[in-house]
Design an enzyme around this catalytic site. Structure first.
Site, PDB file in Angstrom:
ATOM      1  CB  SER A 411      -0.905   0.232   0.845  1.00 39.65           C
ATOM      2  OG  SER A 411      -1.699  -1.281   1.210  1.00 39.65           O
ATOM      3  CG  HIS A 432      -1.498   0.286  -4.190  1.00 39.82           C
ATOM      4  ND1 HIS A 432      -2.242   1.614  -4.231  1.00 39.82           N
ATOM      5  CD2 HIS A 432      -2.454  -0.454  -3.033  1.00 39.82           C
ATOM      6  CE1 HIS A 432      -3.044   1.337  -2.786  1.00 39.82           C
ATOM      7  NE2 HIS A 432      -3.275   0.311  -2.065  1.00 39.82           N
ATOM      8  CD  GLU A 444      -2.199   4.371  -5.988  1.00 37.66           C
ATOM      9  OE1 GLU A 444      -2.424   5.485  -6.509  1.00 37.66           O
ATOM     10  OE2 GLU A 444      -2.083   4.023  -6.147  1.00 37.66           O
ATOM     11  CG  ASN A 482      -3.298   3.853  -0.095  1.00 42.90           C
ATOM     12  OD1 ASN A 482      -4.486   3.870  -0.146  1.00 42.90           O
ATOM     13  ND2 ASN A 482      -2.325   2.913  -0.302  1.00 42.90           N
TER      14      ASN A 482
HETATM   15  N1  LIG Z   1      -6.668  -5.036   2.930  1.00 44.77           N
HETATM   16  C1  LIG Z   1      -6.566  -3.649   1.649  1.00 44.77           C
HETATM   17  O1  LIG Z   1      -7.791  -2.928   2.113  1.00 44.77           O
HETATM   18  C2  LIG Z   1      -5.356  -3.575   1.106  1.00 44.77           C
HETATM   19  C3  LIG Z   1      -3.941  -3.881   1.444  1.00 44.77           C
HETATM   20  N2  LIG Z   1      -2.801  -3.614   0.376  1.00 44.77           N
HETATM   21  C4  LIG Z   1      -1.999  -4.260   0.534  1.00 44.77           C
HETATM   22  O2  LIG Z   1      -1.793  -6.047   0.541  1.00 44.77           O
HETATM   23  C5  LIG Z   1      -0.722  -6.499   1.347  1.00 44.77           C
HETATM   24  C6  LIG Z   1      -1.992  -7.863   1.875  1.00 44.77           C
HETATM   25  O3  LIG Z   1      -3.161  -7.474   2.386  1.00 44.77           O
HETATM   26  P1  LIG Z   1      -4.321  -7.894   3.279  1.00 44.77           P
HETATM   27  O4  LIG Z   1      -4.358  -9.042   1.760  1.00 44.77           O
HETATM   28  O5  LIG Z   1      -5.446  -7.220   3.661  1.00 44.77           O
HETATM   29  O6  LIG Z   1      -3.532  -8.955   3.855  1.00 44.77           O
HETATM   30  P2  LIG Z   1      -3.976 -10.216   4.723  1.00 44.77           P
HETATM   31  O7  LIG Z   1      -3.517 -10.142   6.053  1.00 44.77           O
HETATM   32  O8  LIG Z   1      -6.002  -9.995   4.579  1.00 44.77           O
HETATM   33  O9  LIG Z   1      -3.323 -11.392   3.829  1.00 44.77           O
HETATM   34  C7  LIG Z   1      -2.414 -11.319   4.160  1.00 44.77           C
HETATM   35  C8  LIG Z   1      -1.914 -13.333   4.597  1.00 44.77           C
HETATM   36  O10 LIG Z   1      -0.339 -13.350   3.033  1.00 44.77           O
HETATM   37  C9  LIG Z   1       0.229 -14.584   4.430  1.00 44.77           C
HETATM   38  N3  LIG Z   1       1.113 -14.636   4.308  1.00 44.77           N
HETATM   39  C10 LIG Z   1       2.143 -13.886   5.712  1.00 44.77           C
HETATM   40  N4  LIG Z   1       3.069 -13.952   4.705  1.00 44.77           N
HETATM   41  C11 LIG Z   1       3.527 -15.497   3.970  1.00 44.77           C
HETATM   42  C12 LIG Z   1       4.409 -15.626   3.534  1.00 44.77           C
HETATM   43  N5  LIG Z   1       5.532 -15.888   3.912  1.00 44.77           N
HETATM   44  N6  LIG Z   1       3.920 -16.587   2.066  1.00 44.77           N
HETATM   45  C13 LIG Z   1       3.174 -17.023   1.882  1.00 44.77           C
HETATM   46  N7  LIG Z   1       2.181 -15.888   1.883  1.00 44.77           N
HETATM   47  C14 LIG Z   1       1.911 -15.321   3.435  1.00 44.77           C
HETATM   48  C15 LIG Z   1      -1.144 -14.245   5.193  1.00 44.77           C
HETATM   49  O11 LIG Z   1      -0.974 -15.860   5.242  1.00 44.77           O
HETATM   50  C16 LIG Z   1      -1.968 -13.817   5.308  1.00 44.77           C
HETATM   51  O12 LIG Z   1      -2.962 -14.575   4.572  1.00 44.77           O
HETATM   52  C17 LIG Z   1      -0.411  -5.671   2.565  1.00 44.77           C
HETATM   53  O13 LIG Z   1       1.236  -5.188   1.563  1.00 44.77           O
HETATM   54  C18 LIG Z   1      -1.583  -4.623   2.464  1.00 44.77           C
HETATM   55  O14 LIG Z   1      -0.912  -2.900   2.828  1.00 44.77           O
HETATM   56  C19 LIG Z   1      -3.325  -3.468  -0.711  1.00 44.77           C
HETATM   57  C20 LIG Z   1      -4.347  -2.275  -0.943  1.00 44.77           C
HETATM   58  C21 LIG Z   1      -5.130  -2.823   0.157  1.00 44.77           C
END
Ligand SMILES: NC(=O)C1=CN([C@@H]2O[C@H](COP(=O)(O)OP(=O)(O)OC[C@H]3O[C@@H](n4cnc5c(N)ncnc54)[C@H](O)[C@@H]3O)[C@@H](O)[C@H]2O)C=CC1
Ligand SMILES: CCCCCCCC(=O)CC(=O)SCCNC(=O)CCNC(=O)[C@H](O)C(C)(C)COP(=O)(O)OP(=O)(O)OC[C@H]1O[C@@H](n2cnc3c(N)ncnc32)[C@H](O)[C@@H]1OP(=O)(O)O
Length: 525
Positions: A411, A432, A444, A482
């Protein structure tokens, strides 16, 4: 811009103004000249209006800013000239008949359409109304109910439905122009009185009040915050009056929209959405000089909120995806969510069960990265943690082929620092997505210091392929989206501090026109 071709007593006016045959001033002038020439030529018994490649996609939207849309001959003038022609005028429609193009079509005495053609009044989505008699002629052709459905919604319909509604007289599989020329010859000399749409009565007038109220209710629900739908409805209701009076109502409702800030903003958005995918870099690189590489298959790391949504966006576009997690439990959770979302699409009849099965057959899963030895692209979507992301990128760099793109959904983190964990910083870029990633249009594409032009080109192509509006942005904290959202989020939080409830803040934002308020979006994230 308009070819004048004669064929055995028929004058064919073929609009040729790529890319979409918009009714720019020159086109309007040449259509008028063609109508005059055909009217004066005694050998000509009937006229066909068509478009090369496609029919007409409407007014030239750029002219609303420059003002030349109102220069003579206007689309109103053309519609009147066509309808009052003493010689029959037949519209031969293939491709799109939209907005002013649709108004031209319904001013013709007959319409012959190819089975794949599309009809609609998309004006509402650019903040205006069909202001060339469309709000008056259309209800006279299809009845009040259908007009109150199609004009304020801006929905496109296909030829089959257009035929059912009485917009089209004949649907053909072959060449619509050839069929129209043949047809025009066959009806030459026949009386046209009952073919002039403006002279017909409006069907459904007896239920006018209830139809209007239902249309207003629907418009307020579906197009929250937009003023154009209500003005469209008022103008359509004007069709219950004699035609000339209705035209005056259309003009006054239109005037309010043509001078509104919403019109300017929506038309800016129309062109901005089309300009965004056309990137260029300070070094001069652009699609003109650099080709992107198509993505044949991909992997997504992390099956959380974003990873599942990104996987879905790719699967929907037919790209085979391997969804990768750190352990089986998280993987199963992500896959169940994905299946649930697809089951929802099936029950809402957005896709069939067969389509759902075909999509899911392209989904593979894995725990760990070892299997990623043959993928064109990996998108990382794990927790927002620099050390974790760098560790994953270093590992992917070791396992994936050297040409594999390694992109991150971070993000706000520094793309250059993530890229520094690899030996291929030129292939590292931020993709993004916004939540929910399978639905939100904006993507993005964040360019790092060392990201190559080929990688940018590939990401832009990829974005368009998966149905997003991809826009290249620079690498800074929060990128563009963002940074804007932060201000909005802060103000929303201040309101809570000042005593509002989150649901009240959401309600105000939604009534303004946002699909979801800021706190609901946070719940999704
Ligand atoms: N949630 C949102 O609204 C948004 C999030 N983002 C970005 O997207 C990324 C993910 O965010 P979310 O999906 O919300 O997080 P989340 O917490 O829902 O999911 C992250 C997933 O990554 C997995 N994970 C962690 N370490 C791992 C590894 N070493 N190998 C494989 N899988 C692994 C976890 O088990 C989890 O299922 C972050 O960088 C966040 O900043 C970007 C735009 C919007
Ligand atoms: C006093 C007198 C009062 C008279 C007032 C007039 C009353 C009216 O009734 C007003 C109108 O007609 S308003 C126009 C209504 N029509 C529309 O909104 C259709 C807009 N176009 C589309 O939906 C898609 O382009 C379409 C579905 C057609 C094609 O989609 P594609 O995905 O194939 O192509 P796009 O990428 O969208 O477009 C290709 C290029 O064409 C440009 N463009 C599209 N429609 C335009 C239009 N109507 N006017 C000007 N430019 C237009 C578009 O920007 C893009 O340009 P480039 O990016 O430079 O290639």
């Amino acid at each position: 811009m308009v070819d004048y071709i004669t064929r055995d007593g028929v004058a064919l006016l073929q609009v040729n103004n790529p890319p979409v045959n918009a009714l720019s001033h020159n086109v309007r002038a040449e259509i008028k000249n063609g109508l005059d020439e055909a009217g004066q030529d005694k050998q000509i018994k009937a006229i066909v209006i068509s478009g090369k490649r496609s029919f007409i996609a409407g007014a030239d939207i750029t002219e609303f800013k420059s003002g030349s849309y109102s220069e003579w001959p206007t689309i109103i003038d053309l519609c009147d000239l066509i309808e009052s022609s003493g010689k029959p005028v037949v519209a031969a429609i293939k491709g799109f008949a939209l907005g002013g193009g649709h108004e031209i079509a319904i001013s013709c005495h007959y319409r012959i359409a190819h089975e794949k053609s599309k009809f609609g009044f998309p004006e509402v989505d650019i903040g205006i109304l069909p202001a060339a008699g469309g709000t008056q002629r259309f209800p006279r052709l299809v009845g009040l109910e259908a007009a109150l459905d199609l004009i304020p919604s801006g929905r496109h319909i296909g030829a089959a439905q257009a035929f059912k509604l009485g917009i089209v007289d004949k649907v053909v599989r072959g060449d619509a122009v050839e069929e129209a020329v043949k047809f025009a010859k066959s009806i030459a000399g026949e009386p046209l009185v009952d073919r002039r749409t403006s002279q017909r009565p409006v069907m459904g007038a007896e239920n006018a009040v209830s139809l209007r109220d239902a249309a207003v209710k629907l418009a307020m629900k579906k197009k929250k915050g937009m003023i154009a739908p209500i003005h469209c409805i008022k103008a359509v209701m004007g069709s219950l009056l004699p035609f000339e009076q209705g035209m005056e109502i259309e003009a006054s409702e239109g005037f309010m929209l043509f001078t509104s800030g919403q019109m300017g903003a929506l038309q800016y958005a129309f062109f901005a959405q089309r300009a965004a995918p056309k990137w260029s870099l300070p070094c001069g690189a652009s699609f003109k000089t650099v080709k992107g590489r198509p993505i044949r298959n991909a992997a997504v790391i992390g099956a959380g909120t974003m990873g599942t949504g990104i996987a879905m966006a790719m699967l929907n576009a037919g790209i085979p995806v391997t969804l990768v997690e750190q352990d089986r439990k998280f993987l199963d959770k992500g896959v169940s969510l994905l299946k649930l979302l697809y089951a929802g699409s099936v029950s809402l009849r957005k896709i069939t069960q067969d389509q759902c099965d075909a999509i899911l057959s392209k989904l593979n899963t894995a725990v760990g990265y070892k299997s990623l030895t043959n993928v064109d692209l990996v998108i990382e979507a794990v927790y927002e943690n620099m050390a974790l992301k760098k560790q994953i990128f270093a590992e992917l760099d070791r396992i994936c082929p050297p040409e594999t793109f390694l992109w991150t959904n971070t993000s706000a983190l520094d793309i250059d620092e993530i890229a520094s964990a690899t030996r291929r910083p030129d292939k590292v870029l931020g993709t993004h997505f916004f939540v929910p990633a399978y639905h939100m249009k904006l993507l993005e594409n964040v360019r790092g210091k060392l990201t190559s032009a080929e990688t940018v080109a590939s990401a832009q192509m990829f974005g368009t392929r998966i149905g997003k509006i991809p826009v290249v942005v620079g690498n800074c904290h929060g990128f563009v989206g963002n940074r804007m959202l932060h201000k909005y989020a802060h103000e929303s939080d201040f309101l809570i501090e000042e005593g509002c409830w989150p649901e009240d803040v959401d309600m105000v934002a939604e009534n303004f026109g946002l699909p979801l308020g800021p706190f609901k979006v946070r719940d999704l994230s």
